[in-house]
Design a protein around this motif. Sequence first.
Motif, PDB file in Angstrom:
ATOM      1  N   PRO A   4       0.839  -1.203   0.000  1.00 40.43           N
ATOM      2  CA  PRO A   4       0.000   0.000   0.000  1.00 40.43           C
ATOM      3  C   PRO A   4       0.874   1.253   0.000  1.00 40.43           C
ATOM      4  CG  PRO A   4      -0.038  -1.066   2.156  1.00 40.43           C
ATOM      5  CD  PRO A   4       0.755  -1.948   1.236  1.00 40.43           C
ATOM      6  N   HIS A   5       0.313   2.310  -0.487  1.00 46.32           N
ATOM      7  CA  HIS A   5       1.033   3.579  -0.512  1.00 46.32           C
ATOM      8  C   HIS A   5       1.177   4.123   0.904  1.00 46.32           C
ATOM      9  CE1 HIS A   5       0.900   3.753  -4.831  1.00 46.32           C
ATOM     10  NE2 HIS A   5      -0.401   3.578  -4.820  1.00 46.32           N
ATOM     11  N   LYS A   6       2.253   4.883   1.112  1.00 50.99           N
ATOM     12  CA  LYS A   6       2.441   5.538   2.398  1.00 50.99           C
ATOM     13  C   LYS A   6       1.377   6.602   2.583  1.00 50.99           C
ATOM     14  CE  LYS A   6       6.337   6.638   4.100  1.00 50.99           C
ATOM     15  NZ  LYS A   6       7.697   6.951   4.539  1.00 50.99           N
ATOM     16  N   ILE A   7       0.977   6.798   3.816  1.00 48.80           N
ATOM     17  CA  ILE A   7       0.036   7.855   4.173  1.00 48.80           C
ATOM     18  C   ILE A   7       0.847   9.147   4.291  1.00 48.80           C
ATOM     19  CG2 ILE A   7      -1.528   8.667   5.981  1.00 48.80           C
ATOM     20  CD1 ILE A   7      -1.997   5.639   6.647  1.00 48.80           C
ATOM     21  N   TRP A  86      11.378  10.333  -3.259  1.00 49.93           N
ATOM     22  CA  TRP A  86      10.556   9.470  -2.406  1.00 49.93           C
ATOM     23  C   TRP A  86       9.069   9.487  -2.779  1.00 49.93           C
ATOM     24  CZ3 TRP A  86      14.170  12.065   1.296  1.00 49.93           C
ATOM     25  CH2 TRP A  86      15.260  11.251   1.568  1.00 49.93           C
ATOM     26  N   ARG A  87       8.689  10.228  -3.794  1.00 48.23           N
ATOM     27  CA  ARG A  87       7.262  10.330  -4.146  1.00 48.23           C
ATOM     28  C   ARG A  87       6.654   9.014  -4.617  1.00 48.23           C
ATOM     29  NH1 ARG A  87       7.096  16.224  -6.989  1.00 48.23           N
ATOM     30  NH2 ARG A  87       7.442  17.374  -5.052  1.00 48.23           N
ATOM     31  N   HIS A  88       7.470   8.109  -5.143  1.00 52.12           N
ATOM     32  CA  HIS A  88       6.947   6.823  -5.615  1.00 52.12           C
ATOM     33  C   HIS A  88       6.331   5.996  -4.481  1.00 52.12           C
ATOM     34  CE1 HIS A  88      10.907   5.631  -4.093  1.00 52.12           C
ATOM     35  NE2 HIS A  88      10.390   4.418  -3.961  1.00 52.12           N
ATOM     36  N   ARG A  89       6.645   6.323  -3.254  1.00 55.00           N
ATOM     37  CA  ARG A  89       6.101   5.598  -2.103  1.00 55.00           C
ATOM     38  C   ARG A  89       4.648   5.990  -1.799  1.00 55.00           C
ATOM     39  NH1 ARG A  89      11.084   6.443   2.139  1.00 55.00           N
ATOM     40  NH2 ARG A  89      12.630   5.216   1.045  1.00 55.00           N
ATOM     41  N   TYR A  90       4.210   7.089  -2.384  1.00 55.54           N
ATOM     42  CA  TYR A  90       2.874   7.630  -2.103  1.00 55.54           C
ATOM     43  C   TYR A  90       1.958   7.409  -3.295  1.00 55.54           C
ATOM     44  CZ  TYR A  90       5.406   9.906   1.668  1.00 55.54           C
ATOM     45  OH  TYR A  90       6.185  10.146   2.776  1.00 55.54           O
ATOM     46  N   ALA A  91       0.666   7.586  -3.081  1.00 54.55           N
ATOM     47  CA  ALA A  91      -0.309   7.453  -4.159  1.00 54.55           C
ATOM     48  C   ALA A  91       0.007   8.463  -5.267  1.00 54.55           C
ATOM     49  CB  ALA A  91      -1.723   7.674  -3.619  1.00 54.55           C
ATOM     50  N   PRO A  92      -0.324   8.126  -6.494  1.00 60.41           N
ATOM     51  CA  PRO A  92      -0.080   9.066  -7.596  1.00 60.41           C
ATOM     52  C   PRO A  92      -0.704  10.429  -7.305  1.00 60.41           C
ATOM     53  CG  PRO A  92      -0.750   6.934  -8.452  1.00 60.41           C
ATOM     54  CD  PRO A  92      -0.922   6.873  -6.955  1.00 60.41           C
ATOM     55  N   GLY A  93       0.055  11.480  -7.578  1.00 63.30           N
ATOM     56  CA  GLY A  93      -0.433  12.837  -7.379  1.00 63.30           C
ATOM     57  C   GLY A  93      -0.173  13.414  -6.007  1.00 63.30           C
ATOM     58  N   VAL A  94       0.230  12.585  -5.047  1.00 66.66           N
ATOM     59  CA  VAL A  94       0.515  13.081  -3.696  1.00 66.66           C
ATOM     60  C   VAL A  94       1.906  13.703  -3.704  1.00 66.66           C
ATOM     61  CG1 VAL A  94       0.910  12.454  -1.281  1.00 66.66           C
ATOM     62  CG2 VAL A  94      -0.986  11.432  -2.544  1.00 66.66           C
ATOM     63  N   THR A  95       1.991  14.972  -3.356  1.00 66.37           N
ATOM     64  CA  THR A  95       3.273  15.676  -3.368  1.00 66.37           C
ATOM     65  C   THR A  95       3.592  16.355  -2.037  1.00 66.37           C
ATOM     66  OG1 THR A  95       2.264  17.704  -4.218  1.00 66.37           O
ATOM     67  CG2 THR A  95       3.125  16.122  -5.854  1.00 66.37           C
TER      68      THR A  95
END
Length: 153
Positions: A4-7, A86-95
């Motif tokens: 799962p993506h990181k919160i 590190w953005r790949h750890r989060y859901a797409p579009g989360v910045t």
Amino acid sequence: MTTPHKIPESVLVVIHTPDLEVLLIERADRPGFWQSVTGSLDTLDEPLIDTAARELFEETGIVADGSDIVLRDWHLSNIYEIYPTWRHRYAPGVTRNTEHVFSVCVPRDIPIVLSDREHLQYAWLPFLEAADRCFSSSNAEAILQLSRHVHPT
């Protein structure tokens, strides 16, 4: 099974001694990047204090027992851009991430047990030196504010 993506909500825990020496740990995935304890919520409903206690233990072996070792919630949050690496750890579009700041005062001789997969080494430094060594500006700023939160006027 997919991970799962990181919160995008996390804690920062500044570990320090009574005389404001600060414990920093070096990231295993980015040698030369020094920081305090950090970590994201495991679930959306995980209480922040529980996240802070869990990350403190996972990354250093320190147990916040509520009597001798007490986590202090600064009731301070930072919102920052997530580093592109590190953005790949989060859901797409989360910045952006919201980081909640905590501190914990410990004896200088407390045993530190690092998570080998997360950190390479640790160092105790005077707070100004520690702030200078941090790669994260929000982490450095928290360390610089340490005396105000530990010894409020």
